[in-house]
Structure formats: structure tokens, C-alpha cells
Design an enzyme around this catalytic site. Structure first.
Site, mmCIF file in Angstrom:
data_model
loop_
_atom_site.group_PDB
_atom_site.id
_atom_site.type_symbol
_atom_site.label_atom_id
_atom_site.label_comp_id
_atom_site.label_asym_id
_atom_site.label_seq_id
_atom_site.Cartn_x
_atom_site.Cartn_y
_atom_site.Cartn_z
ATOM 1 N N LYS A 120 0.630 -1.529 0.019
ATOM 2 C CA LYS A 120 0.492 0.861 -0.410
ATOM 3 C C LYS A 120 1.066 1.425 -0.199
ATOM 4 C CE LYS A 120 -4.911 0.574 0.082
ATOM 5 N NZ LYS A 120 -5.715 0.563 -0.394
ATOM 6 N N ASP A 160 -7.234 4.040 -4.708
ATOM 7 C CA ASP A 160 -7.420 4.383 -3.616
ATOM 8 C C ASP A 160 -8.241 6.060 -3.138
ATOM 9 O OD1 ASP A 160 -7.980 2.078 -1.189
ATOM 10 O OD2 ASP A 160 -7.196 4.430 -0.026
HETATM 11 P P1 NDP Z 1 -12.528 7.808 -2.974
HETATM 12 O O1 NDP Z 1 -11.847 8.596 -2.492
HETATM 13 O O2 NDP Z 1 -13.230 7.682 -4.660
HETATM 14 O O3 NDP Z 1 -13.954 8.367 -1.956
HETATM 15 C C1 NDP Z 1 -14.317 8.124 -0.323
HETATM 16 C C2 NDP Z 1 -15.390 8.070 -0.209
HETATM 17 O O4 NDP Z 1 -15.168 8.302 1.363
HETATM 18 C C3 NDP Z 1 -15.745 10.283 -0.911
HETATM 19 O O5 NDP Z 1 -17.094 9.998 -0.547
HETATM 20 C C4 NDP Z 1 -14.771 10.916 1.146
HETATM 21 O O6 NDP Z 1 -15.989 11.825 1.122
HETATM 22 C C5 NDP Z 1 -15.303 9.972 1.989
HETATM 23 N N1 NDP Z 1 -14.470 10.560 2.691
HETATM 24 C C6 NDP Z 1 -12.730 10.026 2.708
HETATM 25 N N2 NDP Z 1 -11.705 10.447 3.966
HETATM 26 C C7 NDP Z 1 -13.299 10.316 4.714
HETATM 27 C C8 NDP Z 1 -13.362 10.538 5.883
HETATM 28 N N3 NDP Z 1 -12.274 10.557 7.052
HETATM 29 N N4 NDP Z 1 -14.716 10.723 6.515
HETATM 30 C C9 NDP Z 1 -15.974 10.868 5.861
HETATM 31 N N5 NDP Z 1 -15.648 10.658 4.703
HETATM 32 C C10 NDP Z 1 -14.277 10.251 4.349
HETATM 33 O O7 NDP Z 1 -12.294 5.882 -2.270
HETATM 34 P P2 NDP Z 1 -12.598 4.620 -2.428
HETATM 35 O O8 NDP Z 1 -14.466 4.873 -2.915
HETATM 36 O O9 NDP Z 1 -11.255 4.879 -3.938
HETATM 37 O O10 NDP Z 1 -11.837 4.529 -1.553
HETATM 38 C C11 NDP Z 1 -13.603 4.677 0.057
HETATM 39 C C12 NDP Z 1 -13.049 2.678 0.628
HETATM 40 O O11 NDP Z 1 -13.008 1.976 -0.380
HETATM 41 C C13 NDP Z 1 -11.066 3.339 1.902
HETATM 42 O O12 NDP Z 1 -11.598 2.877 2.807
HETATM 43 C C14 NDP Z 1 -10.745 2.826 0.225
HETATM 44 O O13 NDP Z 1 -9.564 2.082 1.514
HETATM 45 C C15 NDP Z 1 -11.584 1.410 -0.095
HETATM 46 N N6 NDP Z 1 -10.994 0.754 -1.238
HETATM 47 C C16 NDP Z 1 -10.784 0.882 -1.621
HETATM 48 C C17 NDP Z 1 -10.991 0.263 -3.274
HETATM 49 C C18 NDP Z 1 -10.537 0.538 -4.473
HETATM 50 O O14 NDP Z 1 -10.829 -0.097 -5.574
HETATM 51 N N7 NDP Z 1 -11.223 2.112 -5.386
HETATM 52 C C19 NDP Z 1 -10.758 -1.513 -2.726
HETATM 53 C C20 NDP Z 1 -10.627 -1.639 -1.673
HETATM 54 C C21 NDP Z 1 -10.750 -0.640 -0.016
HETATM 55 P P3 NDP Z 1 -14.463 13.007 0.045
HETATM 56 O O15 NDP Z 1 -15.411 13.411 -0.863
HETATM 57 O O16 NDP Z 1 -15.684 13.969 0.892
HETATM 58 O O17 NDP Z 1 -13.362 13.138 0.716
#
Ligand code: NDP
Length: 447
Positions: A120, A160
Site C-alpha cells: 500500500k 484508493d
Molecule cells: P474515494 O476517494 O473515491 O471516495 C472516498 C469517499 O469517502 C468520499 O465520499 C469521501 O468524501 C469519503 N471520505 C474519505 N475520507 C473520509 C473521512 N475521513 N470522513 C468521512 N468521509 C470520508 O475512495 P474509494 O471509494 O476508492 O475508497 C473508499 C474506501 O474503500 C477506502 O477505505 C478504501 O481503502 C476502500 N477500498 C477502495 C478500493 C478501490 O478499488 N477504490 C478497493 C478496496 C477498498 P470526500 O469526497 O469529502 O473526500
């Protein structure tokens, strides 16, 4: 096992997220060590990263002002294949968070059945509010150092939080320039330059395929089920899309500013509007409540607490934003509303205390390392297509993804049963993921 955990804390006392991830896995592994005491040295070794790279990322903003961020790559374990895992760009990124993610990734990648080790990386850079040019300059500077530590047979990063198609494109372009070769060095690429169809959808779709299997163990389905989702990024968007495809009703989504509730349901049209808002205009989820009558927005403070999202009465909850977003109190709210299943789309969104509540109330609970493995699995499929210099159709990739998620569910479910913990997906996933890596590490001489 206790001494392993104590050593982890002693070595890196300021890494609470990493401690949390290690403790959860060690708890699950006790029955394995009873049966296979020869694996205790493996446990001692698996908690230590093979290599940690930290570097400086200087870049200039549009006003010519210099900024200096920190870049990281954690190469956790390469026993079963090249390191594989995403890059996170978020102001909260530090070694503890990346080590927890890299550690989880080792077990997750093992569960996919594909030959991928765990890694990571990322940076404390926050892409929010930055121009495309600024993001491009940052990505180029980040890759200027990272490129010497990755390779198609060594380490293949992906996206991510904060790293989507735009960032992967800029990173790939810089890698290609520096290395002077076109290889599948990153996954999540655009389809015009080696990306796999369905990769953007894969984590969210895979999550729902996994949850569907969970529900079927109780003779339930998504048809008519009410569902709460947190986040509105990549994972949340495509989880919502698949829930709608399967006849479910999504009533919540969120971002770091707060959450929206739409009792009428976020249908396809509204979801398309959210995708446009978040992916093209990079707007805030609060705008949804201004646009669609009957819906409401609630501000969240402090992040990542979602202050009430989990009190909404639903059948299925899919936390898809970030780590530690459901605590014990919120888990009790879900239990009070008789939620049937909670499946993690994000990595470690439920605290250990919340997981305890789910188990106590007999709520089906899937840990992210099993239920969100569809993303990395499809990254593995992208690597295969790159090696073969072929592109599979959407249907072919989606079929493979569904099969992988059904297999992961079966593996976690059957393993939990075998070790006397029926229905405990946490134990099942940790044990099944561990056994494959432990066998490979032992065979290779624990070096
Ligand atoms: P994105 O950046 O596309 O989206 C993240 C979302 O979560 C956004 O809506 C963001 O809000 C919100 N968010 C992030 N941090 C916080 C916080 N501290 N408090 C509240 N809301 C928050 O990321 P992903 O969708 O890719 O990833 C989401 C999760 O899934 C993570 O935990 C990641 O590790 C996990 N994941 C992702 C994979 C992937 O293929 N993308 C694979 C496996 C797991 P805002 O827009 O305001 O930042």
C-alpha cells in the site's frame, strides 16, 4: 500470540491503526496456531513489513508556491506474488494508516486466489480543491521517486481514496516517460491505455455480490431491501448501482462534509447525478438535498463520524468511506433496527467494538478484506490482460469477478465452520487468507 502483539506495540508505539488491524488478525489466528504450532514464527514475521519506502514530494501550485508532501510505499509481503495494493492521497495519510492497509491487503489478496502479495502507499497530499494542473504536477513528482521501487514483477500499485482515473493517468504517463517502456505498472488505467473494463466498478459491484451471498445464507436477497451506504466515491457509487440493479433501495450516501437521506430512494437517475457531481464537478454531497425535494442533508463533525447515518432503519448497511466510521454505539443503532447484514466496502470502517456488537446480536458481518476484495481481484485480471496484451469484454470480466466473490464467500464461510466458528466471516477470512501465505512463507524459508 500475546507476545507478538506486545512486540508490535513496542516497536511502533505510535501506530494505533496498525495495532488495531494486527490485533484483529492475531485474535482470529489462535485456533490455527493450536493446530499448526509450526506457523508461530510465520506470525512473528508477517507483522513486519518487508520494506518501507518514504520520500519527499515537492511540487509547485498554480501561483508558483512550493509545497512539500511526504510519499510512502509499504511493501508488506511478497510470499505469493508481487506487491499489490492501492495508493491513497489524503491529508490523514501516515505510516500507521498505510501499514494497516498493507497488512490487510496481504490477507485480502491471498483470498482472491490470485498470485498477488500485499502493499500500500500514498501521500498526505490532499487533491481536494486543487486544479488538474496541480494534481498533475504532484503526481509527476510522486512518480519521479516511486518509479525506481515498482515494476510489473515487483510491485504494481492501484488507486484508493483520492486516487482515481485522473491520478492513475498522470502517474502512468510519468512512469512511462521515466522507465521508457509501456508496461502494466499500475492498475485502474483508462481502457484506451491498458485498463480493464469493470475495474472502476469492481470494488462496489464485488461488495454487493459478496453481500448477496451472505443474505442467501438466511434465504434473503436485495430485492426490496433498504440499504444505507456511506461515502460517495468510487466504492460507494458502484455499490449503490449494483444494489439498485438487484432491486434494492439505497437511502443514504455521504462525503466528509456530511450525509444525505432520501426516503424515496436514490434511483438510477439520481445516482447518475451524484456521479457527475463527484467525478466531474468535484462538488459536495450537500448539493443533493438542494436538488432533490424530500431528501435531507446532515452535517458531520468531526470526521469521520457520520452523526446519525447509521440510525436510519435499513436491512443492509454498506460502509464505503473510510476506517473507523461505525463505532459500538452506531452498531447498536443498526442492531436496534434489526439490520440483517453489514458488509464493509471501505477498509476497516467498523471498530473492533462495533464488530463485537454485530456478533453479539447475530448480525451477518463481512470484513473488508473479504467483501471489498473485488477491486484488487479485478486489478489482478487487469495484470493478466496486460501480460497477454488482450482486453476482455465487460461480460467476461464481470463473470470472473462474480465467480471470485462467490469463491471468497465460500472460502471464508467454510473455513469459519471448519474452525468451529460458524458464521464468523472475520475469523474465516483471516484464517483462510493466512494459511496460503503461511504455507508459501514456510516453503521459502522465512527469509
Ligand atoms: P474515494 O476517494 O473515491 O471516495 C472516498 C469517499 O469517502 C468520499 O465520499 C469521501 O468524501 C469519503 N471520505 C474519505 N475520507 C473520509 C473521512 N475521513 N470522513 C468521512 N468521509 C470520508 O475512495 P474509494 O471509494 O476508492 O475508497 C473508499 C474506501 O474503500 C477506502 O477505505 C478504501 O481503502 C476502500 N477500498 C477502495 C478500493 C478501490 O478499488 N477504490 C478497493 C478496496 C477498498 P470526500 O469526497 O469529502 O473526500
Amino acid at each position: 500470540m500475546k507476545s507478538v502483539y506486545e512486540d508490535v506495540i513496542k516497536r511502533d508505539p505510535n501506530q494505533p491503526e496498525f495495532h488495531q488491524a494486527v490485533e484483529e488478525v492475531l485474535d482470529s489466528l489462535s485456533p490455527v496456531i493450536k493446530l499448526h504450532p509450526e506457523y508461530l514464527p510465520v506470525v512473528r514475521s508477517i507483522v513486519e513489513a518487508e520494506r518501507i519506502i518514504q520520500f519527499k514530494v515537492p511540487w509547485y501550485d498554480d501561483n508558483g508556491v512550493l509545497h512539500v508532501n511526504r510519499g510512502f510505499r509499504i511493501q508488506m509481503n511478497s510470499a505469493i506474488g508481487p506487491y499489490k495494493g492501492g495508493l491513497r492521497f489524503h491529508h490523514s495519510v501516515n505510516q500507521s494508516i498505510l501499514k494497516f492497509l498493507a497488512f490487510e491487503q496481504v490477507f485480502k489478496n491471498s483470498l482472491t486466489g490470485l498470485p498477488m502479495g500485499g502493499g500500500k502507499g500514498g501521500s498526505d497530499f490532499n487533491p481536494k480543491g486543487k486544479s488538474d494542473q496541480e494534481v498533475m504536477r504532484f503526481c509527476q513528482s510522486f512518480m519521479m521517486e516511486l518509479f525506481r521501487h515498482i515494476g510489473e514483477n515487483l510491485d504494481v500499485p492501484a488507486g484508493d481514496i483520492g486516487v482515481g482515473g485522473r491520478e492513475i493517468g498522470y502517474l502512468f504517463g510519468m512512469y512511462k516517460k521515466l522507465a521508457n517502456e509501456f508496461t502494466g505498472i499500475l492498475t485502474g488505467k483508462g481502457p484506451s491505455y491498458g485498463g480493464s473494463l469493470i475495474r472502476p466498478e469492481a470494488t462496489g459491484y464485488g461488495l454487493v455480490y459478496f453481500a448477496k451471498e451472505m443474505l442467501s445464507t438466511k434465504n434473503k436477497s436485495f430485492e426490496g431491501a433498504k440499504c444505507s451506504i456511506s461515502g460517495s466515491g468510487n466504492v460507494a457509487q458502484f455499490a449503490a448501482e449494483k444494489v439498485i440493479d438487484l432491486g434494492g433501495k439505497v437511502v443514504t450516501m455521504s462525503d466528509s462534509s456530511g450525509w444525505i437521506y432520501d426516503p424515496a430512494g436514490i434511483d438510477r437517475e439520481k445516482l447518475a447525478w451524484i456521479m457527475d457531481l463527484k467525478n466531474i464537478h468535484r462538488g459536495r454531497i450537500s448539493e443533493y438535498a438542494d436538488k432533490f425535494t424530500g431528501s435531507s442533508f446532515t452535517k458531520s463533525e468531526p470526521e469521520p463520524s457520520l452523526n446519525g447515518l447509521w440510525a436510519v432503519n435499513v436491512d443492509v448497511a454498506l460502509p464505503c468511506a473510510t476506517q473507523n466510521e461505525i463505532n459500538a454505539e452506531e452498531a447498536k443503532m443498526l442492531a436496534a433496527n434489526n439490520v440483517i447484514a453489514v458488509a464493509e466496502g471501505a477498509n476497516m470502517p467498523c471498530t473492533p467494538e462495533a464488530v463485537g456488537v454485530f456478533h453479539q446480536y447475530g448480525i451477518l458481518f463481512a470484513p473488508g478484506k473479504a467483501s471489498n476484495a473485488g477491486g484488487v481481484a479485478t486489478s489482478g485480471l487487469e495484470m493478466s490482460q496486460n501480460s497477454l496484451r488482450l482486453s476482455w469484454s465487460r461480460e467476461e470480466v464481470d463473470d470472473r469477478l462474480q465467480k471470485i466473490m462467490i469463491d471468497i464467500h465460500k472460502n471464508a464461510f467454510d473455513t469459519a465452520k471448519k474452525y468451529g466458528l460458524p458464521g464468523d466471516y472475520v475469523a474465516g477470512a483471516n484464517i483462510a487468507g493466512f494459511l496460503k501465505v503461511a504455507e508459501a512463507m514456510t516453503a521459502q524459508g522465512l527469509i
